[in-house]
Write a protein that holds these residues in place. Structure first.
Motif: not given
Length: 571
Positions: A124, A242-243
């Motif tokens: 992550v 998330d990204s």
């Protein structure tokens, strides 16, 4: 499989030419990848078994209709370099607006890179808003790995390798993310280069008869040469909750922007106070995507600065009335005009790309707490960029108008010079005419004396008793020879006011008889018309109502006959 158009679109690294865009290779909304019309679709491609190739099966492993035939036709794998190693530069933009430079990765082992990409799935990215990967010398294996890892539509690679301006959005998942692609050709300058010393003959041989707007435009200021060439920004962005990840493709072509160069420029963006505040105010990774587009804007602005100086120098030369230089500038003026028209098209693509980014909000931001702030900032920054593009549009239009004005000035100057030379030639002709007139006056003075001497020098009985000839025979012979000469000269002329158009040789040979007959008939017709007109006037009969509409006031012979019948009937 061979493709007939491959030679037409291949990159020419020696001349820095780029292929003419084939837009059908950049149409993700099309129902199938494009192949040539003459391709036999009944012949099956090699058997492909899904699930057994991993990244090596890209793109057919993920996109089934991208078989060997359309992949080969688009040449996206063929144009991948095979000699130099692939190098990947990276930047992480953190949620607090700070930039973090990633370690340079030189791809020497394919399996090692693939293992690293797979490891990212379980890692992550903490506090990372977006990761940008700038890829130099994109090899075939790295292309397949990136395409497989990030599920990239093959149209991104087919558009990038073929330099096709395009923009599209795909795989939209509300509340999750999407993919956006922007392929943006733009103009940049290579800076000053020392002008090579070429002989006039060699320079003339190097000049081409055609103007290729895909080739660099060379701007000569006398001592140095600037090249304005077409460069490329090819960006694909994977947006998620998330990204996000941005992949930047860079062509392997001389003097184009490398991944290393763009990586260095974007590192400097991390020091911008203005943009740092934007990155802090919103976690939307699209702002970094938008910041990369400013690189193209700066390149356009610098190129137009060089172009302005060149147009100014051209106008100075034209105002100098140097006709030798004007002849040499003829090709330059038309070349500049053609390239500026091409630049207008590229600026329009730039404008469409920014508008596309503004109208493609990030689905991952739908439930964000600062969604309103993000939308407001995105609209503001896109409009700022669009206003700059509009300024470039107007400046390009101004260049085109100035070149047109310069071209008109060149033609006007040449016409004025032609008029001046014509005036001088007319004056010289008048001087010659005056001299010939003096000679004519001198001849007239001696003409009576010459005629008298000729007459008294004749060997005839009336003047010289005892001679065998007489003046009468002299006159008849002179008249006969004059008639025969005139008859022959007029008869052999196919075009004359005496003959009818298209008259044959035999008809022209009897022209005296035809001519005399025609004159006699015209004489009697005119006499008859005058007689009828006189008799009608004596009887006070008006001919006006009897004349046909549209005829002139001159009474013709046929009208006289018509009016005679009408008058007779009325009587």
């Amino acid at each position: 499989m061979s493709y007939s158009n491959a030679s037409n679109t291949a990159l020419d690294r020696r001349t820095s030419s780029i292929p003419v865009p084939v837009y059908r290779h950049a149409a993700p909304s099309g129902p199938w990848p494009w192949v040539d019309f003459n391709t036999d679709l009944s012949s099956s491609d090699p058997l492909f078994e899904k699930g057994k190739h991993e990244w090596r099966g890209y793109p057919q492993e993920l996109f089934g209709n991208w078989t060997a035939t359309p992949v080969g036709r688009s040449e996206m794998l063929k144009r991948c370099p095979r000699s130099d190693p692939c190098i990947i530069y990276g930047i992480d933009v953190m949620n607090n607006g700070q930039f973090k430079t990633l370690e340079l990765h030189r791809v020497e082992n394919e399996d090692e890179l693939w293992s690293k990409l797979k490891e990212e799935e379980s890692i992550v990215r903490e506090n990372v808003c977006v990761r940008a990967l700038f890829v130099d010398n994109l090899s075939e294996s790295v292309l397949k790995m990136l395409g497989t890892k990030y599920n990239i539509e093959p149209f991104f690679f087919s558009s990038s390798t073929n330099w096709i301006p395009s923009r599209y959005r795909e795989d939209v998942r509300h509340g999750e993310g999407d993919h956006i692609t922007v392929i943006l050709p733009f103009i940049r300058t290579t800076g000053k280069k020392r002008k090579p010393q070429l002989s006039p003959s060699l320079s003339e041989r190097n000049r081409k008869d055609t103007i290729d707007v895909m080739l660099p435009l060379q701007l000569d200021d006398g001592e140095h040469v600037h090249d304005l060439l077409i460069d490329l920004l090819a960006l694909h962005m994977i947006r998620s909750k998330d990204s996000a990840t941005i992949i930047s493709y860079h062509p392997v072509l001389h003097d184009r922007t490398t991944a290393e160069r763009l990586h260095q420029v974007m590192e400097r963006a991390g020091g911008s106070v203005y943009w740092n505040k934007i990155f802090k105010a919103s976690e939307d990774p699209t702002f970094f995507f938008l910041a990369i587009l400013w690189y193209a804007l700066y390149a356009w602005d610098e190129a137009f600065e060089v172009l302005y100086n060149r147009i100014k120098n051209v106008e100075v030369i034209l105002n100098g009335h140097d006709f030798t230089a004007m002849f040499d500038l003829n090709y330059t003026l038309h070349s500049l005009q053609a390239h500026l028209l091409q630049y207008q098209t590229l600026l329009h693509d730039f404008e469409l790309s920014v508008t596309f980014v503004m109208e493609s909000p990030n689905p991952a931001m739908e439930n964000s707490h600062n969604k309103g702030t993000t939308e407001e900032l995105m609209e503001r920054e896109c409009k700022n960029l669009l206003s700059e593009i509009d300024r470039l549009h107007k400046r390009c239009s101004m260049f085109i108008n100035r070149l047109k004005n310069a071209t008109d000035l060149a033609f006007a100057t040449v016409n004025i010079e032609d008029s001046r030379q014509t005036f001088e030639l007319t004056r010289a002709t008048l001087r010659d005419s005056a001299a010939m007139k003096q000679i004519s006056y001198l001849t007239m003075i001696f003409l009576p004396a010459s005629f008298t001497a000729s007459v008294f020098g004749m060997n005839v009985r009336e003047i010289n008793p005892g001679s065998l000839e007489s003046i009468t025979r002299y006159v008849w012979v002179s008249f006969l020879l004059t008639f025969v000469t005139t008859w022959i000269v007029i008869a052999v002329q196919p075009y004359s006011t005496i003959h009818k158009p298209g008259a044959g040789l035999w008809r022209r040979a009897i022209w005296p008889a035809l001519y005399i007959t025609q004159k006699v008939i015209e004489y009697f017709k005119s006499f008859s018309v005058k007689g009828k007109k006189t008799s009608l006037q004596e009887n006070n009969i008006s001919l006006g109502p009897l004349r046909r509409k549209g005829d002139s006031s001159i009474l013709r012979f046929n009208d006289a006959i018509y009016e005679e019948g009408a008058i007779g009937t009325s009587l």
